[in-house]
Every structure is written in structure tokens, then in C-alpha cells.
Write a protein that holds these residues in place. Structure first.
Motif, mmCIF file in Angstrom:
data_model
loop_
_atom_site.group_PDB
_atom_site.id
_atom_site.type_symbol
_atom_site.label_atom_id
_atom_site.label_comp_id
_atom_site.label_asym_id
_atom_site.label_seq_id
_atom_site.Cartn_x
_atom_site.Cartn_y
_atom_site.Cartn_z
ATOM 1 N N THR A 27 -1.219 -4.710 3.411
ATOM 2 C CA THR A 27 -1.764 -3.603 2.640
ATOM 3 C C THR A 27 -3.243 -3.394 2.929
ATOM 4 O O THR A 27 -3.897 -4.221 3.559
ATOM 5 C CB THR A 27 -1.582 -3.860 1.135
ATOM 6 O OG1 THR A 27 -2.348 -5.015 0.760
ATOM 7 C CG2 THR A 27 -0.121 -4.101 0.794
ATOM 8 N N GLY A 32 -2.256 -3.093 -3.611
ATOM 9 C CA GLY A 32 -1.601 -4.017 -2.700
ATOM 10 C C GLY A 32 -2.436 -5.259 -2.537
ATOM 11 O O GLY A 32 -1.992 -6.370 -2.888
ATOM 12 N N ASN A 113 1.754 -1.068 1.489
ATOM 13 C CA ASN A 113 1.391 0.117 0.697
ATOM 14 C C ASN A 113 1.265 1.357 1.573
ATOM 15 O O ASN A 113 0.420 2.222 1.345
ATOM 16 C CB ASN A 113 0.120 -0.118 -0.128
ATOM 17 C CG ASN A 113 -1.126 -0.348 0.718
ATOM 18 O OD1 ASN A 113 -1.057 -0.516 1.941
ATOM 19 N ND2 ASN A 113 -2.284 -0.351 0.071
ATOM 20 N N ILE A 141 4.343 -0.459 -2.436
ATOM 21 C CA ILE A 141 3.524 0.294 -3.383
ATOM 22 C C ILE A 141 3.147 1.622 -2.735
ATOM 23 O O ILE A 141 2.676 1.660 -1.600
ATOM 24 C CB ILE A 141 2.249 -0.478 -3.746
ATOM 25 C CG1 ILE A 141 2.595 -1.858 -4.312
ATOM 26 C CG2 ILE A 141 1.396 0.312 -4.736
ATOM 27 C CD1 ILE A 141 1.386 -2.764 -4.508
ATOM 28 N N SER A 142 3.362 2.720 -3.459
ATOM 29 C CA SER A 142 3.026 4.042 -2.920
ATOM 30 C C SER A 142 2.633 4.973 -4.051
ATOM 31 O O SER A 142 2.749 4.629 -5.226
ATOM 32 C CB SER A 142 4.207 4.624 -2.137
ATOM 33 O OG SER A 142 5.352 4.757 -2.966
ATOM 34 N N ASP A 186 -4.504 2.374 -8.920
ATOM 35 C CA ASP A 186 -4.347 1.292 -7.953
ATOM 36 C C ASP A 186 -4.135 -0.043 -8.654
ATOM 37 O O ASP A 186 -3.273 -0.847 -8.275
ATOM 38 C CB ASP A 186 -5.590 1.180 -7.070
ATOM 39 C CG ASP A 186 -5.710 2.320 -6.069
ATOM 40 O OD1 ASP A 186 -4.721 3.049 -5.883
ATOM 41 O OD2 ASP A 186 -6.788 2.479 -5.477
ATOM 42 N N SER A 190 -0.707 -2.407 -8.755
ATOM 43 C CA SER A 190 -0.745 -3.780 -8.254
ATOM 44 C C SER A 190 -0.232 -4.770 -9.296
ATOM 45 O O SER A 190 0.464 -5.732 -8.960
ATOM 46 C CB SER A 190 -2.167 -4.151 -7.837
ATOM 47 O OG SER A 190 -2.484 -3.640 -6.559
ATOM 48 N N GLN A 217 2.474 4.653 -8.106
ATOM 49 C CA GLN A 217 1.270 4.825 -8.913
ATOM 50 C C GLN A 217 1.521 5.800 -10.063
ATOM 51 O O GLN A 217 1.042 5.592 -11.177
ATOM 52 C CB GLN A 217 0.122 5.339 -8.042
ATOM 53 C CG GLN A 217 -0.470 4.296 -7.111
ATOM 54 C CD GLN A 217 -1.572 4.883 -6.259
ATOM 55 O OE1 GLN A 217 -1.421 5.924 -5.638
ATOM 56 N NE2 GLN A 217 -2.697 4.212 -6.200
#
Length: 414
Positions: A27, A32, A113, A141-142, A186, A190, A217
Motif C-alpha cells: 500500500t 493501508g 490499496n 482498501i479502496s 483513510d 485502515s 472508505q
């Protein structure tokens, strides 16, 4: 000066509850890196993977710390990448793809990510990697998650705040909405990624099978909107900026004092009565216009009667004096600057400001907020330079010789 052990520490062996867990972190920036940092702090061996010619650009984010060699290193980057090993890998090259697959065979978790579909285009998506390691936990993660009509859209923290509803709620009623003053999209993503990863690992222990942990997110921000969703679905009310007020609880907000502001939340009858006693006017607690919690909730009554009383009381004292008066009897807290928080004795007692090596110096930054009584986690070690641990990782996990590692570096594979 930092001693040799501190300056070269890497969290390599790991200690704490996640000792023995191996994480590949591919990431960038924060969504991330913060997730994998938490795992590293808790004892996992986290391997940060960067492109040899295009490392994590968070390395260019201020503030910087200058070393004895005049090289400037980012404290921002170090804060989110401490306790990690660092390797380089060009995943676009065929040799790089092969190396990643070999690393995955010896890995428990991979965190990425990228925009959904990016890893698939590289031939390194979950369906491919699980063939190498069926137990792999693939944490993605996006901005908008891996499914749904907006999945392929690019996203940043502000995107999450915008589409998750939080931005529209923040600020003052008579002004345009204001973003929350930190990268909360963010950070929240996470945190959920770390929780989801640990849940998936627990399930893999039972079943022997890994899975995808899909974190958006937008989803993460939506869960931070408190009562906004149910207010809309039950009453049709659309949350809007309230400044420092609560939508229905009063008094519960920001109040001025002699040297700044405090938060006061003594809205219950019990706390209101104690507050009146503390400030020497116990009779106010029985005033028939404001003697019950329900009466004080009324906005007009609160502004006309309750707020003036509190402001009159608080204006006589400093933040520290008000906290001392409140003690453990009523909910009153100074609204502190970051400088005041960093120097707060309670924060120190909780070991929440820790010293991490950067450029031969020890820099204070926030610590791990998860406090475990028996297995507290890793000591705080420095963030790695790009590819700093290529030799160690590729020899230990892939079985390459030092000569092979050097050849791959010359060809730009690592």
C-alpha cells in the motif's frame, strides 16, 4: 543520539500477540500503511513492498528530519511505516510477478490499496494468489469497495468524507459544510481493515481457507455519522452542520473560559445538580424552568437560560482550573491544542507519545492505542528505507542467494 540497536531495529523477529504473522504491505500513503502499522506494532512481521523506481510518495510528505548525512527523511512516512521491513519489487515485470507469488506462499496477509481491478490486470488478483496460498487473507482498501456501480472510481480521503455523508454534516449552520480536519476516511478504513483482517485470520484458523477483506472508505465514513442514518430513515430528517452542538442533547458542547474553551457535557439531572453545587449556586438546580433534563434539551430554553449561566461560571477560570474543579465528578474537559496533548501527563502515563528513530534521532509520535496486559507488542523501530531488507526477505522467504538478489536489482526487478 540513537544507539545502534535503535537505529537499525526493524521489528524483524516480532514480539507481542501477532508474533509469527507475516504481512505483505503493498500500500501507499495512509489508507493501508496505517492498517499494517497497527499489525506491526502488535508483533506481526510486516514487509513493505515498494516499486524500485517509484517508492511510496508519502516519503516526500513533511515534516522532515535531517540526519548527520544531511539526508531528509519524512516523519509523516515514518509514523505510518515504523516496525516494518522494506523491500522493492516491480510487479509489472514477469520476474516480479513470479517473486510476489513466491512471497505469498510464505505470507499470511496481503494488504493493498489500489483501485479495484488493478491487481487483476497485473495478473496478481486474489483468485490467482489464492492458488499459491489458499489460506491467504487478501485485504483490499479502496474508495468505494470492490463491488457496486462506483467500484472503479478513484477515491481519496476527501472523496470518502464527501460521499459518506460526514462532510455535509460538519461545520456551522450558517456556513457551507466543512471537511473534518484530518484524513478520517483513510484512518477509519485502515482501522476497519485491521479488524477485518484479524477476523478473517481467526476464521482461517478454523477452516484453513483465506478470503478477501473488502474495505471501502465510503462505507467506513458512513458508519461514523452517528444518528444521521436513523434520523433520516425514521423521521425523514437530513443531518446538517450543527457547529459544536449536539442534535438533541443540551448542554453538551463547547464553552469559552478565561484562556480558551472547554467541553462540558453535564446534561443529566445528576450532573447538572453537581455542577450547580461546584460553582456555588445549588439553588439553580431546582429552578422550575430548567430543573429537568427534558427542559434543558429545549433549544430556546438552553440558549436563553442554560448557556449564559455556564458561560458566566466558566469565564472566571482557566482550562486547567476548570478541569481541577470538575475532577471526576462531572464531564468537563479542556479543548487542548496538539501541543497540550503531546505534553499531557495522562497521555504520557498511557505511553501514547513514543520515541521512534528517524535519521539517527528519536522523534516523538503517537503510539499504539491498543493496550494489552500480557502481550503488549513491539518496541518502536524505524521505518525502512526503500529495499533496505531485500537481502534478508528474499533469502528467507524465497531462498535467493545474495548474488541472485544483486542481479535482480541490476535488472530493475527489485
Amino acid at each position: 543520539m540513537v544507539n545502534e540497536k535503535q537505529a537499525t531495529g526493524s521489528g524483524i523477529s516480532g514480539s507481542g500477540p501477532l508474533k509469527g504473522l507475516t504481512v505483505l504491505d503493498i500500500t501507499r500513503v495512509v489508507a493501508g500503511p496505517f492498517c499494517s502499522m497497527l499489525l506491526a506494532d502488535l508483533g506481526a512481521t510486516v514487509i513493505k513492498v515498494e516499486h524500485p523506481d517509484d517508492p511510496d510518495y508519502a516519503r516526500t510528505f513533511p515534516p522532515f528530519v535531517s540526519g548527520d548525512d544531511q539526508q531528509e527523511l519524512s516523519a509523516f512516512f515514518a509514523q505510518f511505516n515504523r516496525n516494518k521491513l522494506g523491500i522493492t519489487l516491480n510487479m509489472k515485470s514477469e520476474e516480479g510477478k513470479t517473486l510476489l507469488k513466491k512471497l505469498v506462499r510464505r505470507t499470511d496477509v496481503l494488504v493493498e490499496n489500489f483501485r479495484p481491478g488493478t491487481m487483476d490486470k497485473l495478473g496478481l488478483g486474489y483468485e490467482v494468489l489464492k492458488q499459491e496460498n489458499p489460506r491467504l487473507i487478501y485485504t483490499a482498501i479502496s474508495g468505494f469497495g470492490r463491488t457496486g456501480p462506483n467500484a472503479s472510481r478513484p477515491g481519496f480521503d476527501n472523496s470518502g468524507q464527501a460521499v459518506g455523508g460526514l462532510w455535509s454534516m460538519n461545520g456551522y449552520p450558517d456556513r457551507p459544510p466543512v471537511r473534518v480536519g484530518t484524513i478520517i476516511g483513510d484512518l477509519a478504513a485502515s482501522l476497519y481493515a485491521a479488524i477485518g483482517t484479524l477476523a478473517a485470520l481467526r476464521e482461517a484458523e478454523r477452516s484453513g481457507e483465506g478470503q478477501v477483506v473488502d474495505i471501502s472508505q465510503q462505507d467506513s465514513i458512513l458508519t461514523l455519522t452517528e444518528n444521521a442514518v436513523v434520523r433520516y430513515t425514521t423521521k425523514g430528517e437530513v443531518a446538517s452542520p450543527l457547529g459544536n452542538e449536539h442534535p438533541f442533547v443540551r448542554p453538551y458542547g463547547q464553552f469559552p473560559c478565561k484562556d480558551g474553551y472547554v467541553f462540558f457535557g453535564g446534561y443529566t439531572d445528576k450532573f447538572w445538580k453537581i455542577t450547580c453545587e461546584i460553582f456555588g449556586e445549588p439553588e439553580i438546580a431546582s429552578d422550575p424552568e430548567i430543573d429537568t433534563m427534558e427542559k434543558r434539551f429545549d433549544k430556546a430554553v438552553s440558549e436563553r437560560r442554560v448557556r449564559p449561566i455556564l458561560e458566566r461560571w466558566f469565564s472566571r477560570y482557566t482550562k486547567a482550573e476548570l478541569e481541577a474543579l470538575a475532577g471526576d465528578r462531572i464531564p468537563l474537559s479542556a479543548i487542548k491544542t496538539i501541543a497540550e496533548v503531546v505534553e499531557d501527563p495522562h497521555i504520557a502515563a498511557r505511553e501514547m507519545i513514543v520515541k521512534v528513530p528517524i535519521a539517527g534521532k528519536l522523534v516523538r509520535m503517537f503510539g499504539l492505542p491498543i493496550k494489552l496486559s500480557r502481550t503488549p507488542g513491539n518496541a518502536y523501530a524505524k521505518a525502512p528505507a526503500p529495499g533496505e531488507h531485500n537481502g534478508f526477505v528474499y533469502s528467507r522467504l524465497v531462498g535467493l542467494t545474495s548474488e541472485e538478489v544483486g542481479e535482480l536489482a541490476e535488472r530493475g526487478v527489485i
